[in-house]
Design a protein around this motif. Sequence first.
Motif, mmCIF file in Angstrom:
data_model
loop_
_atom_site.group_PDB
_atom_site.id
_atom_site.type_symbol
_atom_site.label_atom_id
_atom_site.label_comp_id
_atom_site.label_asym_id
_atom_site.label_seq_id
_atom_site.Cartn_x
_atom_site.Cartn_y
_atom_site.Cartn_z
ATOM 1 N N ILE A 46 30.201 -1.381 5.305
ATOM 2 C CA ILE A 46 28.775 -1.061 5.308
ATOM 3 C C ILE A 46 28.022 -2.183 6.003
ATOM 4 O O ILE A 46 28.331 -3.366 5.820
ATOM 5 C CB ILE A 46 28.215 -0.841 3.883
ATOM 6 N N MET A 47 27.063 -1.798 6.841
ATOM 7 C CA MET A 47 26.186 -2.760 7.487
ATOM 8 C C MET A 47 24.746 -2.317 7.276
ATOM 9 O O MET A 47 24.454 -1.114 7.279
ATOM 10 C CB MET A 47 26.488 -2.870 8.983
ATOM 11 N N ILE A 48 23.866 -3.285 7.088
ATOM 12 C CA ILE A 48 22.431 -3.028 6.959
ATOM 13 C C ILE A 48 21.722 -3.937 7.947
ATOM 14 O O ILE A 48 22.002 -5.134 8.021
ATOM 15 C CB ILE A 48 21.941 -3.301 5.523
ATOM 16 N N SER A 49 20.798 -3.369 8.713
ATOM 17 C CA SER A 49 20.164 -4.118 9.781
ATOM 18 C C SER A 49 18.787 -3.548 10.083
ATOM 19 O O SER A 49 18.521 -2.371 9.819
ATOM 20 C CB SER A 49 21.039 -4.047 11.044
ATOM 21 N N LEU A 50 17.911 -4.380 10.652
ATOM 22 C CA LEU A 50 16.608 -3.891 11.088
ATOM 23 C C LEU A 50 16.677 -3.189 12.436
ATOM 24 O O LEU A 50 15.703 -2.619 12.880
ATOM 25 C CB LEU A 50 15.575 -5.024 11.145
ATOM 26 N N GLU A 51 17.828 -3.266 13.087
ATOM 27 C CA GLU A 51 18.060 -2.533 14.322
ATOM 28 C C GLU A 51 19.509 -2.070 14.334
ATOM 29 O O GLU A 51 20.390 -2.804 13.899
ATOM 30 C CB GLU A 51 17.813 -3.413 15.555
ATOM 31 N N PRO A 52 19.791 -0.851 14.826
ATOM 32 C CA PRO A 52 21.194 -0.458 14.992
ATOM 33 C C PRO A 52 21.914 -1.451 15.889
ATOM 34 O O PRO A 52 21.344 -1.948 16.862
ATOM 35 C CB PRO A 52 21.084 0.925 15.662
ATOM 36 N N THR A 53 23.173 -1.741 15.570
ATOM 37 C CA THR A 53 23.897 -2.755 16.332
ATOM 38 C C THR A 53 24.859 -2.171 17.346
ATOM 39 O O THR A 53 25.406 -2.902 18.149
ATOM 40 C CB THR A 53 24.700 -3.661 15.382
ATOM 41 N N LYS A 102 0.850 -1.184 0.000
ATOM 42 C CA LYS A 102 0.000 0.000 0.000
ATOM 43 C C LYS A 102 0.887 1.235 0.000
ATOM 44 O O LYS A 102 1.821 1.336 0.791
ATOM 45 C CB LYS A 102 -0.924 0.008 1.220
ATOM 46 N N LYS A 103 0.592 2.174 -0.885
ATOM 47 C CA LYS A 103 1.481 3.330 -1.054
ATOM 48 C C LYS A 103 1.631 4.154 0.213
ATOM 49 O O LYS A 103 2.668 4.782 0.434
ATOM 50 C CB LYS A 103 0.978 4.211 -2.204
ATOM 51 N N ASN A 104 0.601 4.178 1.048
ATOM 52 C CA ASN A 104 0.669 4.941 2.292
ATOM 53 C C ASN A 104 0.918 4.037 3.500
ATOM 54 O O ASN A 104 0.733 4.467 4.643
ATOM 55 C CB ASN A 104 -0.636 5.733 2.499
ATOM 56 N N GLY A 105 1.366 2.817 3.243
ATOM 57 C CA GLY A 105 1.614 1.887 4.331
ATOM 58 C C GLY A 105 2.936 2.161 5.024
ATOM 59 O O GLY A 105 3.734 2.999 4.589
ATOM 60 N N SER A 106 3.166 1.463 6.111
ATOM 61 C CA SER A 106 4.433 1.592 6.835
ATOM 62 C C SER A 106 4.955 0.205 7.174
ATOM 63 O O SER A 106 4.192 -0.755 7.282
ATOM 64 C CB SER A 106 4.245 2.412 8.120
ATOM 65 N N SER A 107 6.262 0.106 7.305
ATOM 66 C CA SER A 107 6.893 -1.169 7.632
ATOM 67 C C SER A 107 7.980 -0.924 8.667
ATOM 68 O O SER A 107 8.338 0.221 8.970
ATOM 69 C CB SER A 107 7.496 -1.810 6.377
ATOM 70 N N SER A 108 8.522 -1.988 9.204
ATOM 71 C CA SER A 108 9.560 -1.868 10.222
ATOM 72 C C SER A 108 10.767 -1.126 9.650
ATOM 73 O O SER A 108 11.082 -1.242 8.465
ATOM 74 C CB SER A 108 9.984 -3.258 10.706
ATOM 75 N N PRO A 109 11.453 -0.344 10.474
ATOM 76 C CA PRO A 109 12.589 0.431 9.978
ATOM 77 C C PRO A 109 13.764 -0.453 9.584
ATOM 78 O O PRO A 109 13.942 -1.554 10.110
ATOM 79 C CB PRO A 109 12.958 1.328 11.164
ATOM 80 N N ILE A 110 14.541 0.040 8.625
ATOM 81 C CA ILE A 110 15.799 -0.589 8.229
ATOM 82 C C ILE A 110 16.869 0.502 8.298
ATOM 83 O O ILE A 110 16.638 1.642 7.890
ATOM 84 C CB ILE A 110 15.737 -1.162 6.807
ATOM 85 N N TYR A 111 18.038 0.134 8.806
ATOM 86 C CA TYR A 111 19.107 1.105 8.993
ATOM 87 C C TYR A 111 20.360 0.659 8.240
ATOM 88 O O TYR A 111 20.594 -0.532 8.033
ATOM 89 C CB TYR A 111 19.451 1.240 10.479
ATOM 90 N N TYR A 112 21.169 1.650 7.861
ATOM 91 C CA TYR A 112 22.478 1.337 7.291
ATOM 92 C C TYR A 112 23.516 2.257 7.904
ATOM 93 O O TYR A 112 23.200 3.346 8.414
ATOM 94 C CB TYR A 112 22.475 1.477 5.769
ATOM 95 N N THR A 113 24.758 1.822 7.882
ATOM 96 C CA THR A 113 25.854 2.641 8.369
ATOM 97 C C THR A 113 27.104 2.322 7.556
ATOM 98 O O THR A 113 27.290 1.187 7.104
ATOM 99 C CB THR A 113 26.123 2.405 9.868
ATOM 100 N N ILE A 114 27.934 3.315 7.356
ATOM 101 C CA ILE A 114 29.217 3.136 6.665
ATOM 102 C C ILE A 114 30.308 3.702 7.551
ATOM 103 O O ILE A 114 30.244 4.858 7.989
ATOM 104 C CB ILE A 114 29.237 3.852 5.299
ATOM 105 N N LEU A 115 31.298 2.892 7.843
ATOM 106 C CA LEU A 115 32.416 3.315 8.677
ATOM 107 C C LEU A 115 33.690 2.702 8.119
ATOM 108 O O LEU A 115 33.817 1.479 8.053
ATOM 109 C CB LEU A 115 32.197 2.876 10.127
#
Length: 262
Positions: free
Chosen positions: A225-232, A208-221
């Motif tokens: 690069i890491m991608i996760s559903l929660e900051p680690t 659904k165009k106005n729907g929402s889903s669980s957050p996804i995060y990324y970081t580069i150091l």
Amino acid sequence: MCRFFLYYGQNKLVSEILSGDNPIYKQFNKKAYTPNSSYWIGDENFIFMGFGILIPNNDIIKFTNPNIHINNEISNKKTNVLLAHLRLYDPIYNKKFVESEIQPLIHNDIKFMHVGTLILNNTPNYPPKIIDDKIRNYMSANTDSSYMFSLFLFHYYNSPREIINRLIEAFIYMVKIIIENSNKHINGTMNFLIYGNDFILCSRLTTKKNGSSSPIYYTILNDDIMISLEPTNTVLDWVEIPQQHILLYYKNKILLHNIKNY
């Protein structure tokens, strides 16, 4: 809720990447989750339906046994790429998963992971009943995830476009077909992660165009690069992928694509 995690960067021990504050590690070992998490299942007695971990050379280990432990052989390996996917029990599935159905799914040098619930043709976890042979040829299992992955692969391998346009177009092609086959009354989650030897694609989308889903995060150091559903780790600068966006990592650059009008 299921989880996925990606690490791409310098050579590190698996045990260092999947450390104590990693959400995959926490759920895997039934540790207490981050206090502010809205997506922790809240039950120490959850059941694993499958766990998959992949490191280079398609060295993939998959488990279907609920009593899972990462052994020393895995933890002591060094890798510059790690994909992990954890599937937890949900009554909606009403089935047991075999090893070929556990993610990450692999086709040649491309890997695929999905988290969230999609109802295709009113049947959870199964693909549509009628599938074109040209799409089915790319399927490795009779699951909705394998079907979705095959849509991407078909368009990706048959497009004459240059790499960036080909990746985005293949992703949008997959998304459009999924929406056409989805239950229109349910907000399906299209949180995908696709990894190739020279690219990473990740989406935070809903049917659904106005729907929402669980957050996804990324970081580069330092080029990691890491991608996760929660900051680690709270000391890292994590960036939340906006809703209805695709992230493309290519040649050490992050590109974010807003596809609200798909």
